[in-house]
Design a protein around this motif. Structure first.
Motif, PDB file in Angstrom:
ATOM      1  N   GLU A 257      -3.888  -6.817  -2.080  1.00  0.00           N
ATOM      2  CA  GLU A 257      -4.919  -6.457  -1.114  1.00  0.00           C
ATOM      3  C   GLU A 257      -5.476  -7.694  -0.427  1.00  0.00           C
ATOM      4  OE1 GLU A 257      -7.814  -4.207  -3.254  1.00  0.00           O
ATOM      5  OE2 GLU A 257      -6.508  -2.440  -3.472  1.00  0.00           O
TER       6      GLU A 257
ATOM      7  N   ALA B 169       0.993   4.081  -2.914  1.00  0.00           N
ATOM      8  CA  ALA B 169       0.689   5.460  -2.516  1.00  0.00           C
ATOM      9  C   ALA B 169       1.809   6.404  -2.935  1.00  0.00           C
ATOM     10  CB  ALA B 169       0.465   5.531  -1.008  1.00  0.00           C
ATOM     11  N   ALA B 170       3.034   5.948  -2.777  1.00  0.00           N
ATOM     12  CA  ALA B 170       4.172   6.781  -3.180  1.00  0.00           C
ATOM     13  C   ALA B 170       4.169   7.007  -4.684  1.00  0.00           C
ATOM     14  CB  ALA B 170       5.476   6.104  -2.741  1.00  0.00           C
ATOM     15  N   ARG B 171       3.804   5.975  -5.430  1.00  0.00           N
ATOM     16  CA  ARG B 171       3.733   6.108  -6.884  1.00  0.00           C
ATOM     17  C   ARG B 171       2.636   7.093  -7.290  1.00  0.00           C
ATOM     18  NH1 ARG B 171       5.895   6.245 -11.893  1.00  0.00           N
ATOM     19  NH2 ARG B 171       4.515   5.361 -13.476  1.00  0.00           N
ATOM     20  N   GLU B 172       1.488   7.030  -6.617  1.00  0.00           N
ATOM     21  CA  GLU B 172       0.393   7.956  -6.924  1.00  0.00           C
ATOM     22  C   GLU B 172       0.772   9.387  -6.575  1.00  0.00           C
ATOM     23  OE1 GLU B 172      -2.871   6.335  -4.773  1.00  0.00           O
ATOM     24  OE2 GLU B 172      -3.328   4.814  -6.308  1.00  0.00           O
ATOM     25  N   ALA B 173       1.506   9.580  -5.478  1.00  0.00           N
ATOM     26  CA  ALA B 173       1.954  10.923  -5.095  1.00  0.00           C
ATOM     27  C   ALA B 173       2.940  11.471  -6.121  1.00  0.00           C
ATOM     28  CB  ALA B 173       2.597  10.873  -3.711  1.00  0.00           C
TER      29      ALA B 173
ATOM     30  N   ALA C  96       0.832  -1.209   0.000  1.00  0.00           N
ATOM     31  CA  ALA C  96       0.000   0.000   0.000  1.00  0.00           C
ATOM     32  C   ALA C  96       0.864   1.256   0.000  1.00  0.00           C
ATOM     33  CB  ALA C  96      -0.921  -0.015   1.211  1.00  0.00           C
ATOM     34  N   GLN C  97       1.947   1.224   0.767  1.00  0.00           N
ATOM     35  CA  GLN C  97       2.847   2.375   0.822  1.00  0.00           C
ATOM     36  C   GLN C  97       3.532   2.618  -0.517  1.00  0.00           C
ATOM     37  OE1 GLN C  97       5.430   1.268   4.066  1.00  0.00           O
ATOM     38  NE2 GLN C  97       4.135   2.256   5.617  1.00  0.00           N
TER      39      GLN C  97
END
Length: 503
Positions: free
Chosen positions: A413, A380-384, A376-377
């Motif tokens: 997931e 999330a980093a890729r989306e940021a 998940a991290q």
């Protein structure tokens, strides 16, 4: 009867024990007739000791079955302290010269006569008994009727017979072809399997009008070859060695040269038991983990049915699964009729399956939680990172991701009821491929592409395929025991057709 399985390395030894072998036979360093097997070396005795603790009551036999030269006797003497570190229950011996050495330094270890000694009569068995041997592995030329006669004459001696696997066309495996053609002696463990190579049949000095090659070898058809076989003028020529001829002789009680059929006695274990066989042996220290597991499992179930621990109906599917292992045409060898042993075959062994991998330990608790958290991290980093891009750059990145999804991480997931296991990939396998899980007591569990997900346990992301030596886990709803084997169907396999796979 004891079930004795092959173990070319520590991993195969583990699977032999796991899948039902009462005992397994190994080779140490350069003193075994299967030196091309991994064999055992360095500090692997520690792993073997642990395996015997894990599987109490299982026996370990060690093959010291080469024909020793002086230098090899010296090497044996130099390695005695090393050998003593292994929990060996019996040595399998061909060369009588090493018997006093073993009796002196291993007084509590049993001695077994190797099949290489060609022991095939009651008087020879009596002699070996006087020399201190506890068991004889009879020569493969012995019939079941002769086994019964030998057991009746020397009831105290344990009788071991091969029941399954490849056979050598030479007398008790004492073949000189490999040494002659390649310089690799089968009697020193370096057999190059020259009997599996491709040969042309012809007649030297043939007088009829037929095409003759540049080396003077006339090509003939099968009918004429059969007619000439008894004349002694029939020869073989290995295709990559033109001009080198092998004479073929046909006698009253023998035929066959080159590649023999595989031995298969699983349907006749009752007859072996009645004949007085104490141990049935599976050939194959150079075979795969998959072969060791599947063949051992089949014979374990067959013996369990024979001895009343399960029904014949329960054992039948496991016996049938022998056809799912690489094999040639089968025969009962010399046990019933010499004619059966004389029938040869062609082609390499083949299987409809490929071994894909092995299932490791289940990830639970904090270890499992960390996989989902890390994934998940990462996403999330890729989306940021994408959000911070210029719109044009972001569009280009998203297009590239759509065209090459393997570049874009997708977090694993959590799913209700699913479990995460480490996975040791042994062959490249694409996600979505149908998998079959093999265990000692379950014939197979089929996983469709919808039933599992491959993931990287280090970063918690889904991966589109697995490769050997890559970090990998398998996420599935299935309950999978530790060390279960995973296989896939071989797309190149054709039922009834043995592929030419090389030497």
């Amino acid at each position: 009867m004891e079930l004795l399985s092959p173990a070319g390395n520590v991993e195969k030894l583990k699977y032999a024990y796991m899948y039902g072998a009462d005992a397994a036979y190994i080779g140490l360093k350069k003193f075994s007739l299967r030196v091309k097997a991994d064999n055992f070396y360095e500090d692997e005795y520690n792993k073997v000791i642990e395996l015997k603790k894990q599987f109490p009551g299982r026996k370990l036999h060690c093959a010291l079955n080469i024909a020793f030269h002086n230098r090899e006797i010296d090497a044996l003497l130099q390695n005695l302290d090393y050998f003593k570190q292994y929990p060996i229950d019996a040595f399998i011996v061909q060369d009588l010269g090493i018997v006093p050495i073993l009796q002196k330094h291993f007084p509590n270890v049993h001695l077994h006569v190797s099949t290489q000694s060609s022991c095939m009569n009651r008087e020879a068995v009596k002699m070996y008994q006087k020399l201190g041997f506890d068991r004889v592995v009879l020569g493969r030329e012995v019939s079941l009727a002769e086994v019964r006669e030998i057991k009746d004459a020397v009831p105290e001696m344990e009788i071991e017979c091969f029941a399954h696997g490849a056979m050598c066309v030479a007398y008790s495996g004492r073949c000189l072809m490999s040494a002659y053609l390649t310089g690799r002696s089968a009697q020193s463990g370096f057999c190059s399997h020259t009997c599996r190579w491709e040969y042309d049949v012809g007649v030297l000095g043939h007088s009829t009008q037929m095409d003759t090659d540049a080396h003077g070898l006339t090509q003939i058809d099968e009918k004429e070859a059969k007619k000439i076989a008894e004349s002694g003028r029939l020869v073989l020529q290995e295709r990559k060695r033109p001009g080198e001829f092998f004479p073929v002789y046909e006698g009253d009680d023998f035929t066959a040269v080159l590649s023999s059929k595989d031995l298969r006695m699983i349907e006749h274990l009752d007859d072996m038991l009645k004949a007085g066989v104490d141990s049935i042996k599976i050939e194959g220290r150079m075979k795969s983990v998959y072969y060791v597991a599947m063949v051992t499992r089949a014979y374990r179930k067959a013996l369990d049915a024979l001895e009343g621990r399960m029904t014949s109906e329960e054992a039948a599917p496991f016996i049938a699964s022998l056809d799912e292992v690489a094999h040639r045409e089968s025969t009962t060898g010399f046990f019933y009729s010499r004619t059966d042993a004389d029938k040869t075959t062609v082609g390499a062994s083949d299987s409809p399956y490929e071994l894909a991998g092995q299932v490791g330990a289940q990830l639970t608790g904090a270890e499992e939680e960390n996989v989902f958290k890390t994934g998940a991290q990462m996403v999330a980093a890729r989306e940021a990172e994408l959000a911070a891009m210029h719109p044009a750059a972001r569009a280009a990145a998203e297009k590239d991701c759509a065209e090459h999804p393997e570049k874009c991480p997708v977090a694993l997931e959590r799913r209700e009821g699913w479990k995460l296991y480490y996975y040791n990939s042994l062959n490249k396998t694409d996600a979505g491929t149908e998998l079959e899980i093999i265990t000692p007591d379950v014939l197979k569990v089929v996983l469709s592409g919808e039933d599992y997900i491959f993931a990287n346990p280090k970063n918690g992301t889904i991966i589109p395929f697995v490769n050997p030596d890559h970090d990998c886990a398998i996420y599935t709803k299935a309950d999978i025991p530790l060390d279960a084997l995973v296989r896939t169907k071989d797309p190149g396999y054709k039922p009834g057709e043995v592929r030419v796979t090389g030497r």
